[in-house]
Design an enzyme around this catalytic site. Structure first.
Site, mmCIF file in Angstrom:
data_model
loop_
_atom_site.group_PDB
_atom_site.id
_atom_site.type_symbol
_atom_site.label_atom_id
_atom_site.label_comp_id
_atom_site.label_asym_id
_atom_site.label_seq_id
_atom_site.Cartn_x
_atom_site.Cartn_y
_atom_site.Cartn_z
ATOM 1 N N TYR A 278 0.820 -1.213 0.000
ATOM 2 C CA TYR A 278 0.000 0.000 0.000
ATOM 3 C C TYR A 278 0.858 1.268 0.000
ATOM 4 O O TYR A 278 0.697 2.117 -0.872
ATOM 5 C CB TYR A 278 -0.957 -0.020 1.193
ATOM 6 C CG TYR A 278 -1.926 1.142 1.215
ATOM 7 C CD1 TYR A 278 -3.046 1.154 0.395
ATOM 8 C CD2 TYR A 278 -1.721 2.233 2.059
ATOM 9 C CE1 TYR A 278 -3.933 2.211 0.413
ATOM 10 C CE2 TYR A 278 -2.603 3.288 2.086
ATOM 11 C CZ TYR A 278 -3.712 3.272 1.256
ATOM 12 O OH TYR A 278 -4.581 4.331 1.272
ATOM 13 N N GLU B 108 2.267 6.470 -7.039
ATOM 14 C CA GLU B 108 1.201 7.299 -7.605
ATOM 15 C C GLU B 108 1.491 8.784 -7.391
ATOM 16 O O GLU B 108 1.396 9.598 -8.315
ATOM 17 C CB GLU B 108 -0.139 6.932 -6.966
ATOM 18 C CG GLU B 108 -0.625 5.533 -7.291
ATOM 19 C CD GLU B 108 -1.872 5.167 -6.501
ATOM 20 O OE1 GLU B 108 -2.663 6.076 -6.188
ATOM 21 O OE2 GLU B 108 -2.062 3.972 -6.193
#
Length: 229
Positions: A159, A166
């Site tokens: 995660y 991103e």
């Protein structure tokens, strides 16, 4: 009648999960092969079409929650699906300048790993009403199916790695967004409306700031609750 509907629902969800799982497996294979043979600069071009298709298919998960096919919290599903769609369509698809950046390969591998685990878990749950504990332990989802919570362990590493990739891609795209004016709407126009995509991207980055600790903390709590550790 209710029994027939339940069977159709399970057949549909089983098919959906395994088809999308196969899509992510193909992406992972292409990414790793290209990374090994040609380097990270060529990874995106090798996976572009299946990546856009597989990630866009996640929109159905929002519909599944809205229609009651799964008991997924839309408040958790919507932001995660939206952020990924923004990265693949709003950033990578529109700006070739960042398609060769190293974070692309890293992000895609993180995504593929989590999604293969996730969709295979639900494919087994819907198809056989059973999934082994090790797959539950690995599972990376914020959904519950048939009153059975499945939470995650792989997210502890994947995660933050995926989110960091991103954010890095969005940040590195900012100069190209500003220079090109892509996706922006300038006045005057017949709609009497203006939109600056550069500031929109900055706002998206800003959303990550409160969103990351909130979701990560929630996932930690649910993992502890489910696995009783």
């Amino acid at each position: 009648m209710a029994g027939s509907v339940s069977i159709l629902r399970r057949m549909y969800l089983t098919t959906y999960n395994w088809v999308v799982c196969a899509g992510w497996f193909k992406i992972l294979y292409l990414a790793l092969r290209t990374l090994y043979e040609s380097g990270h600069e060529h990874v995106y071009r090798a996976i572009e079409k299946p990546l856009l298709s597989a990630q866009s298919a996640a929109c159905f998960e929002i519909l599944h929650g809205c229609m009651g096919l799964v008991r997924s919290p839309i408040s958790a599903t919507l932001p995660q699906v939206s952020s990924r769609l923004y990265v693949v369509w709003g950033i990578l698809y529109n700006f070739p300048e960042v398609q060769t950046h190293p974070p692309v390969s890293f992000m895609v591998i993180c995504w593929c790993t989590t999604e293969i685990i996730r969709y295979s878990f639900f494919g087994l749950k819907e198809g056989f009403s059973y999934a082994p504990f090790w797959l539950l332990w690995l599972s990376l989802v914020i959904i519950y199916v048939r009153n059975f919570y499945c939470r995650y362990s792989t997210f502890l590493v994947l995660y933050p790695c995926g989110i960091a990739s991103e954010v890095s891609l969005i940040y590195n795209t900012l100069p190209f967004i500003k220079e090109s004016g892509c996706c922006s709407v300038r006045m005057p126009n017949k709609w009497n409306f203006s939109f600056d995509y550069f500031y929109c991207a900055i706002m998206v980055l800003g959303v990550y700031v409160p969103g990351i600790p909130h979701l990560y903390g929630y996932m930690l709590r649910q993992r502890k609750k489910t696995l009783s550790i």
